[in-house]
Scaffold this active site. Structure first.
Site, short mmCIF file in Angstrom:
data_model
loop_
_atom_site.label_atom_id
_atom_site.label_comp_id
_atom_site.label_asym_id
_atom_site.label_seq_id
_atom_site.Cartn_x
_atom_site.Cartn_y
_atom_site.Cartn_z
N GLU A 269 0.84 -1.20 0.00
CA GLU A 269 0.00 0.00 0.00
C GLU A 269 0.88 1.26 0.00
O GLU A 269 1.82 1.37 0.77
CB GLU A 269 -0.91 -0.01 1.23
CG GLU A 269 -1.82 1.19 1.34
CD GLU A 269 -2.64 1.19 2.63
OE1 GLU A 269 -3.56 2.01 2.74
OE2 GLU A 269 -2.33 0.37 3.54
N LYS A 329 -9.88 2.73 -3.45
CA LYS A 329 -10.38 2.12 -2.21
C LYS A 329 -11.77 2.63 -1.85
O LYS A 329 -12.05 3.83 -1.89
CB LYS A 329 -9.40 2.42 -1.07
CG LYS A 329 -9.72 1.68 0.22
CD LYS A 329 -8.66 1.96 1.28
CE LYS A 329 -8.95 1.18 2.56
NZ LYS A 329 -7.96 1.50 3.62
N CYS A 381 -5.78 -2.69 2.51
CA CYS A 381 -5.73 -2.65 3.97
C CYS A 381 -7.06 -3.07 4.61
O CYS A 381 -7.43 -4.23 4.62
CB CYS A 381 -5.32 -1.23 4.41
SG CYS A 381 -5.00 -1.06 6.19
#
Length: 505
Positions: A269, A329, A381
């Site tokens: 990430e 995301k 994540c």
């Protein structure tokens, strides 16, 4: 046992302890029977309380659960958020006190409308339904905090075979049901017919779970793909420091240049700690390098886009070389990637002004990433901890990928809990998962949720291994949680109706 079921501080103190020991059932401790014990103590503790007393008892359980299980948040508030130890502890206590209501309100509802002490078998079934309901609710309300679910305790336990069948929440349902049935066996002995049904319900989940533990619901869709996952171990203090951007870009470039040729080269990430449009030259260079090797390079990178004449920033993943696609995301971390009530909170303390804490939410209808001719479901994540969201992407995929930066939580147990949830997603989907993180644990997870290769935390290195694209869907990916939702809704509706009838007689 009387002091467990009666109101008062001994029972409340036990509820705090019961919540706390749930943490020991999860990673990294993995003492799974404690999840059964904790649910049983919670159930017993509500048996004779008034609704108001049950509200307090539920709050105590929730406080103990979160105080023990999410204490690692202190690291990000104190070490990286700039709060003094006293302020960080105060903020944590306030957080635990607020989030404990996720258990307080269901406990009140149980005592007020649903509890049926006179029908112990029905009572156990309804308790299990309510248990799943509160887990689902706390994963949804205000974007949710889907952490510390009891079902994760069975990743390596006897009930793990149920995960591809009905997901992690089916395991939670069975744990709560079995805990309540064990507590009610004494009452059921006087009712032989009900006792026989209870014994079947008690033993069936474990028998089915063990029988399906090694059952393969999916099959290979192609040849194995070679993988190299990079773990840069960049210190969080340097991550967003402009003076260290070039050093980080050089780090991942040089690690990639020195790596063996593979099909998939994966960076963690925000491995590229500048906006994608600012890194075009760098990404083009790395894409040419990857293409020369017939490699798909997948990396985390922030993305800037203009939406309705406004600039928006996203946490993203992009593919270059032998692949294509950019994913933005969708599930953001409160305070880490966006600040609720930011007009009020920003500027109060450094914690509310963390770097990259102004991300927007990506659209829901995004295509999956493509690499080497396969569809890859991406999770950045926090996204991997949402069971239903993860399943919606996995059902369209051949492989799963999660990238993360758990440096925010230091040497705490938080990153290991995060890893366990990623393993459960692979098990539910019957698919291989690649997990690339900044400082660990970077690993490859097989369709049974087992880690086949990994790099230890806090080490810089390159993880080599193979993953296999998979086809076909597990029952959970086909049906998701709908069968369980229907069952739980029917059980709770039945209990509510029975309660109202009993009060009118």
């Amino acid at each position: 046992m009387r002091w467990i079921t009666r109101p008062g501080w001994p029972g409340n103190l036990l509820a705090v302890a019961a919540g706390a020991i749930t943490t020991l059932a999860l990673a990294p401790f993995d003492i799974w029977p404690l999840a059964l014990l904790a649910a049983g103590l919670f159930y017993l503790g509500l048996r004779e309380l008034s609704p108001r007393q049950a509200l307090g008892r539920g709050w105590c359980f929730g406080f103990g659960l979160y105080a023990a299980g999410t204490s690692w948040i202190y690291v990000s508030i104190n070490t990286y958020g700039g709060a003094t130890p006293l302020l960080a502890i105060g903020l944590l206590l306030a957080f635990f006190a607020a989030i404990a209501w996720f258990f307080a309100l269901p406990a009140w509802l149980w005592a007020r409308w649903l509890r049926r002490n006179e029908a112990p078998l029905a009572d156990a079934l309804c308790f299990a339904a309510l248990w799943v309901g509160q887990e689902a609710f706390r994963g949804w309300f205000l974007t949710g905090f889907p952490w510390l679910y009891s079902g994760y305790s069975q990743l390596d336990g006897p009930l793990s075979g149920l995960a591809p069948l009905g997901g992690m929440w089916l395991i939670s349902f069975c744990l709560a049901l079995c805990a309540a049935l064990l507590c009610n066996l004494q009452r059921l002995r006087a009712r032989k017919s009900f006792l026989a049904v209870a014994v079947v319900l008690l033993l069936a989940p474990w028998a089915i779970g063990l029988a399906l533990k090694h059952h393969a619901w999916t099959s290979p869709a192609g040849k194995p793909l070679s993988v190299a996952a990079l773990q840069g171990n960049v210190e969080q203090e340097l991550k967003w420091n402009p003076e260290h951007v070039n050093a980080q870009l050089a780090l991942y470039r040089d690690m990639s240049f020195s790596s063996k040729p593979v099909d998939l080269l994966v960076w963690p990430e925000t491995a590229v700690p500048i906006l994608k449009d600012q890194a075009e030259g760098y990404l083009d260079m790395m894409g040419s390098f990857a293409a020369e090797r017939n490699t798909a390079l997948i990396t985390g990178v922030p993305v800037r886009e203009v939406v309705h004449q406004q600039r928006r920033y996203y946490n993203g993943i992009t593919v270059t070389g032998e692949g294509d696609g950019t994913y933005l995301k969708q599930k953001l971390v409160p305070f880490g990637e966006y600040v609720p009530l930011q007009d009020m909170l920003r500027g109060l303390i450094a914690f509310f002004d963390l770097p990259m804490s102004d991300f927007a939410r990506g659209p829901a209808d995004q295509p999956l990433l493509q690499a080497k001719g396969y569809q890859i479901a991406p999770y950045i994540c926090y996204e991997v901890v949402y069971p239903e969201f993860a399943a919606s992407l996995a059902a369209r995929s051949d492989l799963l990928l999660t990238i993360s930066n758990d440096t925010w939580f230091g040497t705490s147990i938080g990153p290991l809990q995060h890893l366990q949830m990623a393993q459960m997603r692979a098990l539910e989907a019957g698919r291989w998962m690649i997990r690339a993180t900044n400082n660990g644990v970077t690993g490859l997870i097989d369709p049974f949720g087992r880690i086949t290769a990994q790099i230890p935390q806090f080490e810089r290195g390159i993880l080599y291994g193979e993953v296999v694209p998979m086809q076909q869907l597990t029952p959970y990916l086909q049906w998701r949680s709908w069968p369980l939702v229907i069952l739980c809704t029917a059980l709770l509706g039945w209990a509510l109706l029975a309660s109202r009838i009993a009060k009118t007689v």
